[in-house]
Design a protein around this motif. Sequence first.
Motif, short mmCIF file in Angstrom:
data_model
loop_
_atom_site.label_atom_id
_atom_site.label_comp_id
_atom_site.label_asym_id
_atom_site.label_seq_id
_atom_site.Cartn_x
_atom_site.Cartn_y
_atom_site.Cartn_z
N ASN A 97 -34.73 22.82 -3.04
CA ASN A 97 -34.20 24.13 -3.50
C ASN A 97 -35.30 25.33 -2.94
OD1 ASN A 97 -31.68 24.41 -5.42
ND2 ASN A 97 -33.04 22.37 -5.86
N GLY A 98 -36.08 24.72 -2.06
CA GLY A 98 -37.03 25.84 -1.18
C GLY A 98 -38.26 26.03 -1.99
N LEU A 99 -38.69 25.56 -3.15
CA LEU A 99 -39.65 25.76 -3.62
C LEU A 99 -41.01 24.80 -2.94
CD1 LEU A 99 -39.14 25.62 -7.43
CD2 LEU A 99 -39.18 27.45 -5.90
N LEU A 100 -42.18 25.63 -2.67
CA LEU A 100 -43.34 24.82 -2.15
C LEU A 100 -44.43 24.05 -3.02
CD1 LEU A 100 -43.86 27.63 0.50
CD2 LEU A 100 -42.52 25.60 0.78
N HIS A 101 -44.20 24.58 -4.17
CA HIS A 101 -45.26 24.22 -5.24
C HIS A 101 -44.70 24.01 -6.69
CE1 HIS A 101 -47.67 27.01 -2.20
NE2 HIS A 101 -48.01 25.89 -2.00
N VAL A 102 -45.14 23.22 -7.28
CA VAL A 102 -45.08 22.95 -8.80
C VAL A 102 -46.79 23.03 -9.31
CG1 VAL A 102 -44.36 21.68 -10.87
CG2 VAL A 102 -42.87 21.86 -8.67
N ASP A 103 -47.06 24.16 -10.23
CA ASP A 103 -48.22 24.27 -10.74
C ASP A 103 -47.96 23.63 -11.98
OD1 ASP A 103 -50.47 25.05 -12.04
OD2 ASP A 103 -50.61 27.12 -11.09
N MET A 104 -49.03 22.49 -12.24
CA MET A 104 -48.96 21.95 -13.68
C MET A 104 -50.06 22.47 -14.57
SD MET A 104 -48.56 17.69 -12.36
CE MET A 104 -49.55 17.91 -11.05
N GLY A 105 -50.89 23.37 -14.11
CA GLY A 105 -51.64 23.70 -15.29
C GLY A 105 -52.93 22.86 -15.25
N LYS A 106 -53.94 23.70 -15.58
CA LYS A 106 -55.38 22.69 -16.03
C LYS A 106 -55.12 22.04 -17.18
CE LYS A 106 -57.83 26.05 -18.52
NZ LYS A 106 -59.17 26.85 -18.69
N GLY A 107 -55.83 20.92 -17.40
CA GLY A 107 -55.82 20.33 -18.51
C GLY A 107 -56.14 18.88 -18.30
N GLY A 108 -55.96 17.95 -19.38
CA GLY A 108 -56.76 16.83 -19.15
C GLY A 108 -55.58 15.35 -19.13
N ARG A 109 -54.22 16.09 -19.20
CA ARG A 109 -53.36 14.72 -19.02
C ARG A 109 -53.68 13.85 -17.61
NH1 ARG A 109 -51.97 13.92 -23.87
NH2 ARG A 109 -51.35 16.02 -24.97
N GLU A 110 -53.83 12.54 -17.79
CA GLU A 110 -54.15 11.82 -16.74
C GLU A 110 -52.98 11.63 -15.67
OE1 GLU A 110 -55.14 7.92 -18.04
OE2 GLU A 110 -56.91 8.74 -19.52
N TYR A 111 -51.72 11.79 -16.01
CA TYR A 111 -50.64 11.65 -15.10
C TYR A 111 -50.84 12.58 -13.84
CZ TYR A 111 -48.13 15.66 -17.21
OH TYR A 111 -47.61 16.69 -17.67
N LYS A 112 -51.47 14.14 -14.42
CA LYS A 112 -51.62 15.17 -13.22
C LYS A 112 -52.61 14.48 -12.20
CE LYS A 112 -51.01 18.80 -16.78
NZ LYS A 112 -51.73 19.91 -17.26
#
Length: 373
Positions: free
Chosen positions: A281-296
């Motif tokens: 859909n034309g997006l270039l980034h998904v910002d997941m935000g800082k934090g300690g989740r390992e999946y990131k």
Amino acid sequence: MKITITRPGELGEPELARWRELQKASPALDNPFLSVEFALAMDRLRDYVRLAVIEDANRIVGFLPFERHAFGIGKPLGTWLTTCHGLISEPDLRLDARALLRSCGLTVFDFDHMVAGQPTWKEFESAIREAPIMDFTAGFQAYLDQVKANSPKNYKTIRYKERKLGREQGELRFEWASRDTRTMRILMGWKSDQYRRTGRVDRFAQPWIVRLIDELHAVETPDFGGVLTMLYAGDTPVAGHFGLRTATTMVGWFPAYDVEYARYSPGITHHLHMAEHAAANGLLHVDMGKGGREYKSWLKNNAVLVSEGRVSRPSAAAAVHWMGRAPVNKARNIVVERPSLYRLADRLLKRFGRVRTSLLHSESPYEEPSGAR
């Protein structure tokens, strides 16, 4: 330099256009939490929202949306609810931060998700941290190749669970940008349950936040919108997310899944499908935000920098505020910087959440939508 304090809702069309122009001119400001639409929605719902309009030689050079609380305590707009804040300004704008606070009627200004490196705040930054992002500028396949390289075992396991979910629960289907308010309520219910289960404060217990989400979900323009996504197994929703987007960047905000299907890891499967649809859909980034989740750590292939810090003017209120906040901030930073402590804190919060849930048998704090709220 002239600084005028007003509210976002009091801006005219020329000022709104200038805000959008400044935001688009700087890649560092490409975040929907810095968009005028978010500020306008917050202003409609919260009395403490303010805006500093900064002019130089009769030309607007910057905007600072902020919250003004009792005793002159200042916070970034959205504060604990958002993952990015800062000056929407010309890139090289440098203000005297304490003079800016004086003009805003503030004695102290704490920040922990500031766009890193902004000249006005740079000397007050106490820490700079990475916020992981999914970056599709080289194409979705290049992103996916990096995810596989980050953790081949995790990727293989998630794809196995995805196929297993489809076989056992029904063919998988992904919905991008759902406009259905009932789907939003399903997601909110999962998220509220997660907050309680993990010992966190349930944000959706506050009616104004539910209304904020509803208002933002209804916005759809080329430069800003609320994006509700849902992963289905057959006709059953199993994992979803609500975030905000600009023309090119979406921020992760409220991801959740149905715990009945936790053994299939539907949340991570959802994120991979969301990444694919975001790129399509034309997006270039998904910002997941800082934090300690390992999946990131293995879903990311790039990062942006955000900073933490504090500006204050000499006053009794600022001193009292510092004494109350400093130990909390220091403890939080120690935990965040040490994965073993983060995991321990997470386990303790979840244990607290289980105890609290067993004692409370209340209904959901919001109602099913029956029309406009």
